[in-house]
Structures are given as C-alpha cells and as structure tokens.
Design a protein around this motif. Structure first.
Motif, PDB file in Angstrom:
ATOM      1  N   PRO A  60       9.122   9.441 -15.814  1.00  0.00           N
ATOM      2  CA  PRO A  60       8.471   8.137 -15.657  1.00  0.00           C
ATOM      3  C   PRO A  60       9.406   7.046 -15.131  1.00  0.00           C
ATOM      4  O   PRO A  60       8.940   5.988 -14.718  1.00  0.00           O
ATOM      5  N   HIS A  61      10.709   7.295 -15.155  1.00  0.00           N
ATOM      6  CA  HIS A  61      11.646   6.294 -14.626  1.00  0.00           C
ATOM      7  C   HIS A  61      11.674   6.292 -13.102  1.00  0.00           C
ATOM      8  O   HIS A  61      12.275   5.427 -12.493  1.00  0.00           O
ATOM      9  N   VAL A  62      11.059   7.324 -12.490  1.00  0.00           N
ATOM     10  CA  VAL A  62      11.077   7.425 -11.026  1.00  0.00           C
ATOM     11  C   VAL A  62       9.860   6.722 -10.440  1.00  0.00           C
ATOM     12  O   VAL A  62       8.729   6.970 -10.850  1.00  0.00           O
ATOM     13  N   LYS A  63      10.120   5.813  -9.506  1.00  0.00           N
ATOM     14  CA  LYS A  63       9.037   5.135  -8.803  1.00  0.00           C
ATOM     15  C   LYS A  63       9.197   5.399  -7.317  1.00  0.00           C
ATOM     16  O   LYS A  63      10.283   5.749  -6.856  1.00  0.00           O
ATOM     17  N   GLY A  64       8.133   5.182  -6.571  1.00  0.00           N
ATOM     18  CA  GLY A  64       8.272   5.434  -5.140  1.00  0.00           C
ATOM     19  C   GLY A  64       7.254   4.690  -4.323  1.00  0.00           C
ATOM     20  O   GLY A  64       6.222   4.241  -4.813  1.00  0.00           O
ATOM     21  N   ALA A  65       7.582   4.533  -3.042  1.00  0.00           N
ATOM     22  CA  ALA A  65       6.652   3.913  -2.108  1.00  0.00           C
ATOM     23  C   ALA A  65       6.797   4.632  -0.777  1.00  0.00           C
ATOM     24  O   ALA A  65       7.829   5.250  -0.490  1.00  0.00           O
ATOM     25  N   GLU A  66       5.738   4.547   0.010  1.00  0.00           N
ATOM     26  CA  GLU A  66       5.773   5.149   1.343  1.00  0.00           C
ATOM     27  C   GLU A  66       5.402   4.077   2.356  1.00  0.00           C
ATOM     28  O   GLU A  66       4.484   3.285   2.120  1.00  0.00           O
ATOM     29  N   PHE A  67       6.144   4.015   3.472  1.00  0.00           N
ATOM     30  CA  PHE A  67       5.804   3.086   4.558  1.00  0.00           C
ATOM     31  C   PHE A  67       4.735   3.705   5.451  1.00  0.00           C
ATOM     32  O   PHE A  67       4.596   4.918   5.523  1.00  0.00           O
ATOM     33  N   SER A  68       4.018   2.831   6.167  1.00  0.00           N
ATOM     34  CA  SER A  68       2.980   3.320   7.067  1.00  0.00           C
ATOM     35  C   SER A  68       3.569   3.992   8.312  1.00  0.00           C
ATOM     36  O   SER A  68       2.923   4.761   8.985  1.00  0.00           O
ATOM     37  N   ARG A  69       4.830   3.664   8.618  1.00  0.00           N
ATOM     38  CA  ARG A  69       5.558   4.341   9.693  1.00  0.00           C
ATOM     39  C   ARG A  69       7.044   4.118   9.454  1.00  0.00           C
ATOM     40  O   ARG A  69       7.406   3.454   8.479  1.00  0.00           O
ATOM     41  N   ALA A  79      12.361  -3.389   0.890  1.00  0.00           N
ATOM     42  CA  ALA A  79      11.174  -3.006   0.124  1.00  0.00           C
ATOM     43  C   ALA A  79      11.591  -2.597  -1.285  1.00  0.00           C
ATOM     44  O   ALA A  79      10.974  -2.993  -2.275  1.00  0.00           O
ATOM     45  N   GLY A  80      12.681  -1.821  -1.360  1.00  0.00           N
ATOM     46  CA  GLY A  80      13.189  -1.399  -2.662  1.00  0.00           C
ATOM     47  C   GLY A  80      13.587  -2.596  -3.511  1.00  0.00           C
ATOM     48  O   GLY A  80      13.257  -2.671  -4.699  1.00  0.00           O
ATOM     49  N   LEU A  81      14.264  -3.560  -2.904  1.00  0.00           N
ATOM     50  CA  LEU A  81      14.676  -4.756  -3.647  1.00  0.00           C
ATOM     51  C   LEU A  81      13.457  -5.497  -4.186  1.00  0.00           C
ATOM     52  O   LEU A  81      13.469  -6.005  -5.311  1.00  0.00           O
ATOM     53  N   SER A  82      12.387  -5.557  -3.385  1.00  0.00           N
ATOM     54  CA  SER A  82      11.232  -6.330  -3.851  1.00  0.00           C
ATOM     55  C   SER A  82      10.442  -5.570  -4.918  1.00  0.00           C
ATOM     56  O   SER A  82       9.758  -6.184  -5.731  1.00  0.00           O
ATOM     57  N   LEU A  83      10.554  -4.233  -4.940  1.00  0.00           N
ATOM     58  CA  LEU A  83       9.871  -3.476  -5.998  1.00  0.00           C
ATOM     59  C   LEU A  83      10.693  -3.428  -7.288  1.00  0.00           C
ATOM     60  O   LEU A  83      10.147  -3.221  -8.365  1.00  0.00           O
ATOM     61  N   ALA A  84      12.001  -3.634  -7.164  1.00  0.00           N
ATOM     62  CA  ALA A  84      12.887  -3.460  -8.315  1.00  0.00           C
ATOM     63  C   ALA A  84      12.639  -4.527  -9.374  1.00  0.00           C
ATOM     64  O   ALA A  84      12.431  -5.693  -9.059  1.00  0.00           O
ATOM     65  N   LEU A  85      12.658  -4.102 -10.626  1.00  0.00           N
ATOM     66  CA  LEU A  85      12.461  -5.035 -11.732  1.00  0.00           C
ATOM     67  C   LEU A  85      13.765  -5.291 -12.492  1.00  0.00           C
ATOM     68  O   LEU A  85      13.802  -6.094 -13.412  1.00  0.00           O
ATOM     69  N   GLY A  86      14.822  -4.604 -12.096  1.00  0.00           N
ATOM     70  CA  GLY A  86      16.049  -4.600 -12.888  1.00  0.00           C
ATOM     71  C   GLY A  86      16.771  -5.930 -12.955  1.00  0.00           C
ATOM     72  O   GLY A  86      16.581  -6.807 -12.122  1.00  0.00           O
ATOM     73  N   THR A 304       3.642   4.927  -6.025  1.00  0.00           N
ATOM     74  CA  THR A 304       3.360   5.756  -7.200  1.00  0.00           C
ATOM     75  C   THR A 304       2.649   4.909  -8.250  1.00  0.00           C
ATOM     76  O   THR A 304       2.727   3.679  -8.228  1.00  0.00           O
ATOM     77  N   ASP A 305       1.960   5.584  -9.192  1.00  0.00           N
ATOM     78  CA  ASP A 305       1.112   4.877 -10.164  1.00  0.00           C
ATOM     79  C   ASP A 305       1.865   3.873 -11.023  1.00  0.00           C
ATOM     80  O   ASP A 305       1.303   2.886 -11.474  1.00  0.00           O
ATOM     81  N   ASN A 306       3.164   4.143 -11.271  1.00  0.00           N
ATOM     82  CA  ASN A 306       3.900   3.262 -12.174  1.00  0.00           C
ATOM     83  C   ASN A 306       4.421   1.993 -11.505  1.00  0.00           C
ATOM     84  O   ASN A 306       5.105   1.191 -12.110  1.00  0.00           O
ATOM     85  N   VAL A 307       4.094   1.810 -10.208  1.00  0.00           N
ATOM     86  CA  VAL A 307       4.465   0.561  -9.535  1.00  0.00           C
ATOM     87  C   VAL A 307       3.321  -0.422  -9.704  1.00  0.00           C
ATOM     88  O   VAL A 307       2.160  -0.068  -9.550  1.00  0.00           O
ATOM     89  N   MET A 308       3.683  -1.665 -10.024  1.00  0.00           N
ATOM     90  CA  MET A 308       2.625  -2.652 -10.268  1.00  0.00           C
ATOM     91  C   MET A 308       1.788  -2.906  -9.027  1.00  0.00           C
ATOM     92  O   MET A 308       2.312  -2.948  -7.919  1.00  0.00           O
ATOM     93  N   GLY A 309       0.483  -3.102  -9.229  1.00  0.00           N
ATOM     94  CA  GLY A 309      -0.460  -3.211  -8.130  1.00  0.00           C
ATOM     95  C   GLY A 309      -0.133  -4.263  -7.100  1.00  0.00           C
ATOM     96  O   GLY A 309      -0.268  -4.028  -5.901  1.00  0.00           O
ATOM     97  N   ASN A 310       0.343  -5.415  -7.563  1.00  0.00           N
ATOM     98  CA  ASN A 310       0.586  -6.499  -6.606  1.00  0.00           C
ATOM     99  C   ASN A 310       1.787  -6.244  -5.705  1.00  0.00           C
ATOM    100  O   ASN A 310       2.075  -7.018  -4.812  1.00  0.00           O
TER     101      ASN A 310
END
Ligand code: UDP
Ligand code: MG
Length: 315
Positions: A60-69, A79-86, A304-310
């Motif tokens: 569950p500590h692993v999160k991920g995102a995929e770009f459209s290209r 993108a990683g910096l903006s998803l990071a909560l640390g 991935t599901d564990n990333v917040m929707g916004n």
C-alpha cells in the motif's frame, strides 16, 4: 512521524519496477521510516504501468500515475512532486543507478535541519565516450552559464516540503530541475555517491536527445547566448570600420579596390553572422511562444487507487 516520499520517474522500465519497489520498501521498513513510493510512468510503451499496479497491489505504500504520452523526465519529476505528500521528498531514477542507501544519509541530514540535500556524482559510471564527452561539454557550458558547478550534480536529491512547494509554484513550464534547486537556495548540503550500473533495460538517452536537452536547458536558464549576438555585431562593426578606412585610403590614393573576392567573402561572413543571430533569437522566441501558450507540462491519464482524486489531471 515524518513521511518520506520517493519520486521515481519511469519510462519503459517494466523490468525495474518490481525490483526497485522491493529494494526500497525493504530498506524503509528496516530503518522504520514512514514512506511512500511514487512511480510516474512517463507514457511508457511497455508494461511499466501494469508493473506499478502490481507493486501497488502488493504494498500500500506504492503509488503510481501514468501520463497520456511521453512528456520527458522533467515532467515526470514534477508530477511526482505534486503527488507527493511527504515532509521530505527524494527524487531518484527508478533503474537503481542512484544507490538507495544514500537515501538514508539524505534522510539523516534532513533530520539535522538541511532543507536541500544534493546528490553529487563521484563517477559517472560506465558510459560511452560520445556520451561522456557531450555530457561533459554540456555541463561545462551550463556551469559557466548559470555560474554553478553542474558537472557532478544530478537529479538525485532530497527536498524539504517547503522547497517542493516553492518549485511547484513556479509559473514556468520549461524547467531544469537539477539547476532549479540551486537557484531556490535554502539550507543546502551535499552527499556523494557513485553511479551504479543499470541492472535491467537500457539508457533512454541518445547523443542527439542529450544535445537537445543541453540546448533547451541552457537557454531556459540563461540569456547569455542573446548577448553573444551583440558581441558578434560589435566584432563586425569593428571589422567594417577598419575595412572602410583602408578602402577609402586606397580610393583616394588612386588604387581602386580590385576585390570581387573581398566582396564575396564579406557577404558570406556577414550573412553567416546574421543567420546565426536570427537562429539564436528565434530559439528564444520559440521558448516564449511555448511558455505563452501555457499548456500543461504533463497530462496524467491514470493513477493508482491510493492517490487522492484531486491529484488526477494536469500540471
Ligand atoms: N525517464 C523518464 N522519461 C524519459 C526518459 C527517462 O521518466 O523520457 C526516466 C527513466 O525511466 C529513468 C530516469 O529517467 O528512471 C533516467 O533515465 P536513464 O536511466 O535512461 O538515463 P541515464 O541514467 O542513462 O542518464
Ligand atoms: Mg539510468
């Protein structure tokens, strides 16, 4: 307890994801650091994102995102910096060429109060001579342009939350992460590390892409090339004054100028200067054009599901 985010831009790295996730999570658990791993697949054409999903299902500590290209590593980092909560964020390559143990040193320094910990390469690892030379030349020029030593610097660094927020608030789209942290300042220290061999897959850089990267970054960080145009203009004016005096002298003393050759040479040289100058100016106009359009730096198509929707969307 403080949270450490590790951002891993990944492009066609299907062979690396599982192993990297395992190595990092084992290390974090052993050291009892609260962590999250954020894999950003940069529009990979292989199964990188599926591998990320698999790793996220296991841990569950692993999160991920995929770009459209494919948007490039720089976009992946942001993108990683903006998803990071640390409270602290480490950026590293997902091919483990950046040795993971260094994270522990960075973490320790962060706990001592440093806000930026720069990873400094002691050796560049095994790279082709062409790669080494172009990279060497690039960093020499860059170091001159932005007046800091870039040769050993890398994208491997730890940033405090404050610094991450500053970088995310920058309005520009053409960024150069490696140099931006120098520019931002803050309480900075360095750790040295040795670049490791890539275990699986291959480097994504060709000499051409590296040169493109060099030119883009040099011009995104400095206006010195524009001043070069002024210097070229001054040199030609000086030259033309000398030539004018000489020509007038010859004319008045009755020796009319013979030279068709001189004329042709002058036309060619001045033509070259003008075209080069236009090219340099054109390059900057192109950058301005890109910035003015204000298009997003990347488009996230899946998370991935564990990333917040916004967090889904553009940046
Ligand atoms: N990378 C990326 N997008 C790209 C190219 C590379 O996210 O368009 C990632 C890649 O997956 C790796 C890191 O950037 O994690 C460094 O790339 P690579 O290992 O190919 O470069 P090298 O280590 O040879 O400089
Ligand atoms: Mg690599």
């Amino acid at each position: 307890m403080a949270l450490l985010s590790i951002v891993l831009p990944s492009y066609n790295e299907e062979q690396n994801i599982a192993n990297t996730a395992k190595v990092l999570s084992e290390m974090m658990e052993q050291e009892q650091i609260d962590y999250e791993l954020i894999f950003v697949s940069d529009g990979s054409k292989d199964n990188t994102y599926q591998e990320i999903l698999k790793a996220a299902a296991d841990n569950p500590h692993v999160k991920g995102a995929e770009f459209s290209r494919n948007f490039g590593k720089e976009a992946g980092i942001f993108a990683g910096l903006s998803l990071a909560l640390g409270d602290a964020v480490v950026v590293m390559d997902c091919d483990l060429q950046h040795p993971p143990q260094v994270i522990l040193e960075m973490w320790k320094l962060w706990q001592e109060g440093y806000e930026v910990v720069e990873g400094i390469k002691t050796s560049r690892g095994k790279e082709s001579i062409a790669h080494k030379m172009s990279a060497g030349l690039f960093y020499k020029i860059m170091s001159k342009l932005i007046k800091m030593d870039m040769n050993a610097s890398s994208d491997y660094k730890l940033l405090d939350r404050k610094v991450v927020d500053v970088l995310l608030e920058l309005p520009e789209k053409n960024t150069f992460f490696r140099a931006l942290t120098f520019w931002a300042g803050f309480r900075t220290t360095t750790v040295e590390y040795e670049v490791q061999e890539r275990m699986y897959g291959q480097s994504k850089w060709s000499v051409i892409s590296l040169m493109k990267y060099a030119i883009t970054n040099a011009t995104s960080f400095s206006t010195l090339p524009l001043q070069l145009v002024t210097v070229m203009g001054m040199v030609s004016i000086l030259f033309s004054i000398i030539l004018a005096v000489q020509t007038m002298f010859k004319y008045l003393t009755g020796n009319a100028v013979e030279g068709f050759t001189t004329v042709i040479l002058l036309v060619l040289i001045i033509g070259g200067f003008i075209m080069l100058s236009l090219g340099i100016i054109g390059h900057y106009i192109a950058r301005i054009y890109e910035e003015v359009k204000g298009r997003p730096r990347y488009i996230i198509s899946k998370v991935t599901d564990n990333v917040m929707g916004n967090a889904i969307g553009r940046g």
